[in-house]
Design a protein around this motif. Structure first.
Motif, PDB file in Angstrom:
ATOM      1  N   PRO A 135     144.837  53.885  11.625  1.00 55.42           N
ATOM      2  CA  PRO A 135     144.728  53.191  12.624  1.00 55.42           C
ATOM      3  C   PRO A 135     145.370  53.594  14.033  1.00 55.42           C
ATOM      4  CG  PRO A 135     144.677  51.682  10.843  1.00 55.42           C
ATOM      5  CD  PRO A 135     145.153  53.012  10.320  1.00 55.42           C
ATOM      6  N   GLY A 136     144.495  53.979  15.004  1.00 55.77           N
ATOM      7  CA  GLY A 136     145.188  54.578  16.460  1.00 55.77           C
ATOM      8  C   GLY A 136     145.065  55.921  16.476  1.00 55.77           C
ATOM      9  N   THR A 137     144.377  56.704  15.369  1.00 53.86           N
ATOM     10  CA  THR A 137     144.439  58.075  15.347  1.00 53.86           C
ATOM     11  C   THR A 137     143.195  58.548  16.522  1.00 53.86           C
ATOM     12  OG1 THR A 137     145.066  58.638  13.026  1.00 53.86           O
ATOM     13  CG2 THR A 137     143.745  60.315  14.055  1.00 53.86           C
ATOM     14  N   GLN A 138     143.651  59.555  17.246  1.00 55.59           N
ATOM     15  CA  GLN A 138     142.592  60.117  18.146  1.00 55.59           C
ATOM     16  C   GLN A 138     142.234  61.239  17.789  1.00 55.59           C
ATOM     17  OE1 GLN A 138     141.966  58.050  21.147  1.00 55.59           O
ATOM     18  NE2 GLN A 138     143.331  56.837  19.811  1.00 55.59           N
ATOM     19  N   LEU A 139     140.860  61.428  17.415  1.00 56.94           N
ATOM     20  CA  LEU A 139     140.173  62.793  16.748  1.00 56.94           C
ATOM     21  C   LEU A 139     139.256  63.294  17.455  1.00 56.94           C
ATOM     22  CD1 LEU A 139     139.304  64.551  14.210  1.00 56.94           C
ATOM     23  CD2 LEU A 139     137.694  62.459  13.752  1.00 56.94           C
ATOM     24  N   LEU A 140     139.401  64.910  17.655  1.00 58.33           N
ATOM     25  CA  LEU A 140     138.393  65.624  18.198  1.00 58.33           C
ATOM     26  C   LEU A 140     137.542  66.312  17.186  1.00 58.33           C
ATOM     27  CD1 LEU A 140     137.180  66.922  20.684  1.00 58.33           C
ATOM     28  CD2 LEU A 140     138.779  68.770  20.474  1.00 58.33           C
ATOM     29  N   ASP A 141     136.289  66.090  17.088  1.00 52.82           N
ATOM     30  CA  ASP A 141     135.627  66.776  16.008  1.00 52.82           C
ATOM     31  C   ASP A 141     134.667  67.534  16.821  1.00 52.82           C
ATOM     32  OD1 ASP A 141     134.354  67.270  13.591  1.00 52.82           O
ATOM     33  OD2 ASP A 141     132.471  66.146  14.091  1.00 52.82           O
ATOM     34  N   VAL A 142     134.917  69.030  16.664  1.00 56.96           N
ATOM     35  CA  VAL A 142     134.249  70.168  17.375  1.00 56.96           C
ATOM     36  C   VAL A 142     133.024  70.691  16.533  1.00 56.96           C
ATOM     37  CG1 VAL A 142     134.565  72.557  18.626  1.00 56.96           C
ATOM     38  CG2 VAL A 142     136.412  70.709  18.580  1.00 56.96           C
ATOM     39  N   ALA A 143     131.640  71.056  17.085  1.00 59.66           N
ATOM     40  CA  ALA A 143     130.772  71.449  16.414  1.00 59.66           C
ATOM     41  C   ALA A 143     130.156  70.470  15.645  1.00 59.66           C
ATOM     42  CB  ALA A 143     131.014  72.856  15.804  1.00 59.66           C
ATOM     43  N   GLY A 144     130.377  69.108  15.779  1.00 58.62           N
ATOM     44  CA  GLY A 144     129.779  67.965  14.962  1.00 58.62           C
ATOM     45  C   GLY A 144     128.848  67.276  15.685  1.00 58.62           C
ATOM     46  N   GLY A 145     127.818  67.779  16.293  1.00 57.66           N
ATOM     47  CA  GLY A 145     126.669  67.317  17.077  1.00 57.66           C
ATOM     48  C   GLY A 145     126.299  66.292  16.261  1.00 57.66           C
ATOM     49  N   THR A 146     125.876  66.463  14.926  1.00 66.99           N
ATOM     50  CA  THR A 146     125.192  65.173  14.109  1.00 66.99           C
ATOM     51  C   THR A 146     125.783  64.010  13.589  1.00 66.99           C
ATOM     52  OG1 THR A 146     125.428  66.328  12.037  1.00 66.99           O
ATOM     53  CG2 THR A 146     123.411  66.825  13.463  1.00 66.99           C
TER      54      THR A 146
ATOM     55  N   THR B 274     122.088  65.138  20.690  1.00 64.53           N
ATOM     56  CA  THR B 274     121.133  64.024  20.992  1.00 64.53           C
ATOM     57  C   THR B 274     120.725  63.456  19.626  1.00 64.53           C
ATOM     58  OG1 THR B 274     120.035  65.081  22.663  1.00 64.53           O
ATOM     59  CG2 THR B 274     118.651  63.696  21.364  1.00 64.53           C
ATOM     60  N   VAL B 275     120.606  64.331  18.319  1.00 69.84           N
ATOM     61  CA  VAL B 275     120.551  63.790  17.026  1.00 69.84           C
ATOM     62  C   VAL B 275     121.558  62.736  16.739  1.00 69.84           C
ATOM     63  CG1 VAL B 275     120.216  64.653  14.569  1.00 69.84           C
ATOM     64  CG2 VAL B 275     118.986  65.813  16.233  1.00 69.84           C
ATOM     65  N   GLY B 276     122.636  63.370  16.738  1.00 70.11           N
ATOM     66  CA  GLY B 276     124.053  62.445  16.708  1.00 70.11           C
ATOM     67  C   GLY B 276     123.902  61.291  17.277  1.00 70.11           C
ATOM     68  N   LYS B 277     123.552  61.142  18.460  1.00 71.10           N
ATOM     69  CA  LYS B 277     123.425  59.941  19.375  1.00 71.10           C
ATOM     70  C   LYS B 277     122.357  58.906  18.603  1.00 71.10           C
ATOM     71  CE  LYS B 277     125.200  61.871  23.403  1.00 71.10           C
ATOM     72  NZ  LYS B 277     124.522  62.005  24.904  1.00 71.10           N
ATOM     73  N   GLN B 278     121.170  59.534  18.348  1.00 75.61           N
ATOM     74  CA  GLN B 278     120.210  58.524  17.754  1.00 75.61           C
ATOM     75  C   GLN B 278     120.511  58.116  16.344  1.00 75.61           C
ATOM     76  OE1 GLN B 278     117.144  61.647  17.634  1.00 75.61           O
ATOM     77  NE2 GLN B 278     116.421  61.202  19.748  1.00 75.61           N
ATOM     78  N   LYS B 279     121.246  58.876  15.376  1.00 79.07           N
ATOM     79  CA  LYS B 279     121.818  58.580  14.342  1.00 79.07           C
ATOM     80  C   LYS B 279     122.794  57.126  14.418  1.00 79.07           C
ATOM     81  CE  LYS B 279     123.152  61.438  11.144  1.00 79.07           C
ATOM     82  NZ  LYS B 279     124.144  62.608  10.640  1.00 79.07           N
ATOM     83  N   ALA B 280     123.659  57.500  15.524  1.00 80.17           N
ATOM     84  CA  ALA B 280     124.576  56.394  15.815  1.00 80.17           C
ATOM     85  C   ALA B 280     123.867  55.158  16.408  1.00 80.17           C
ATOM     86  CB  ALA B 280     125.629  56.816  16.834  1.00 80.17           C
ATOM     87  N   CYS B 281     122.989  55.219  16.978  1.00 82.88           N
ATOM     88  CA  CYS B 281     122.502  54.252  17.430  1.00 82.88           C
ATOM     89  C   CYS B 281     121.599  53.325  16.229  1.00 82.88           C
ATOM     90  CB  CYS B 281     121.254  54.343  18.264  1.00 82.88           C
ATOM     91  SG  CYS B 281     120.668  52.868  19.013  1.00 82.88           S
ATOM     92  N   HIS B 282     120.980  54.221  15.410  1.00 86.88           N
ATOM     93  CA  HIS B 282     120.366  53.475  14.085  1.00 86.88           C
ATOM     94  C   HIS B 282     121.484  53.129  13.202  1.00 86.88           C
ATOM     95  CE1 HIS B 282     117.292  53.391  11.024  1.00 86.88           C
ATOM     96  NE2 HIS B 282     118.141  54.127  10.101  1.00 86.88           N
TER      97      HIS B 282
END
Length: 313
Positions: A91-102, A164-172
């Motif tokens: 907990p508290g970790t700051q992650l950067l996920d690159v090329a992880g659009g979905t 866009t696909v990733g954001k839609q999945k996150a919302c769903h």
């Protein structure tokens, strides 16, 4: 008059040839300076590869998850779970996920952190046996309000369609807390130095035009003590499995791409790009050359994929 006209004509021819020669040389110099690279088994300019890769993922974005399940028989989910367990974020970790659009790595990261936080709350309650019901309820409510303990994941992808696909999945799926989406190039990340605890890139670095530059950017944005983790297709180390894998890759995957996504060429490229990616030891050396220390890799599924790890120390 004839001689004069002929001389003038010859002079104009010489000027025209000189201009053409200069134009050719200028174009050649630009192409040479730009450099060549590979797009699957094709040789293309670096700029051309970037455009072609963008078009591939723009084309497959909406069917990306379905195709991943079809091509890997669902095993890609296990590979990503293994990556998260090796990461073991707190907990508290700051992650950067690159090329992880979905969002596959981001969602797993959030789930993992939530699980860690729940475990912390339960341990706290067990250590205080004499708490009242009101105190226990308050502890759980506080845990829910701070379910990520300050953790945050930034998903960075160059392709807007994938995001866009990733954001839609996150919302769903109900993911909102501790998550943000950024359009960005792995070779020129839009973040300050020393910003993240962990950098991940899963099945994305082989599509980067300048891998060395992407590694340098990963090093730059990580905090001292930060960790680089890369999950990528690699070189199979079992001859029998290698033959079966080649047959499946070249004969079956493009067909699946055509049937499911209506796109043979994009999946043909994805298969070819895997074969062009450096083997485990070679990629390990590239990571070390960037400046990362304690670099190691873990073969998964007989080397079909490998997880490379390194630290900025």
């Amino acid at each position: 008059m004839g001689v004069t006209a002929c001389g003038a004509l010859c002079g104009r021819h010489r000027q025209l040839l000189l201009l053409l020669a200069r134009g050719f040389c200028s174009g050649f110099r630009r192409f040479s300076a730009e450099g060549e690279t590979h797009f699957g088994f094709q040789t293309v300019s670096e700029a051309e590869k970037g455009e072609k890769v963008y078009q591939v993922f723009e084309s497959v974005a909406k069917k990306y998850d379905v195709m991943n399940d079809s091509m890997s028989l669902g095993i890609h989910r296990l590979w990503k779970d293994i990556l998260l367990h090796q990461m073991n974020p707190y907990p508290g970790t700051q992650l950067l996920d690159v090329a992880g659009g979905t969002g596959d790595i981001a969602f797993r990261f959030i789930n993992y952190i939530r699980s860690q936080r729940e475990r912390q709350v339960q341990q706290k309650l067990r250590s205080h046996q004499n708490l009242s019901w009101q105190e226990i309820l308050k502890s759980y409510q506080e845990g829910e309000q701070k379910s990520l303990g300050g953790s945050h994941v930034v998903v960075c992808d160059i392709n807007k369609e994938m995001l866009t696909v990733g954001k839609q999945k996150a919302c769903h799926l109900g993911y909102s807390e501790g998550l943000s989406w950024v359009v960005g190039n792995a070779e020129e990340l839009p973040f300050n130095d020393d910003k993240f605890d962990i950098y991940t890139i899963a099945f994305g670095i082989r599509n980067v035009t300048l891998i060395d530059q992407a590694l340098k950017e990963a090093y730059r944005v990580l905090k001292p003590g930060g960790r680089f983790l890369c999950l990528e297709f690699s070189q199979v180390n079992n001859p029998l499995i290698s033959r079966i894998y080649d047959l499946y890759s070249f004969q079956i995957i493009p067909v699946l791409g055509e049937i499911i996504a209506g796109d043979w060429k994009s999946y043909q490229y994805l298969v070819e790009s895997i074969r062009r990616f450096p083997a485990q030891e070679e990629f390990k050396e590239m990571i070390e050359d960037t400046g990362f220390l304690k670099v190691e890799y873990r073969n998964v599924s007989s080397g079909i994929v490998a997880i490379h790890s390194g630290f900025k120390l």
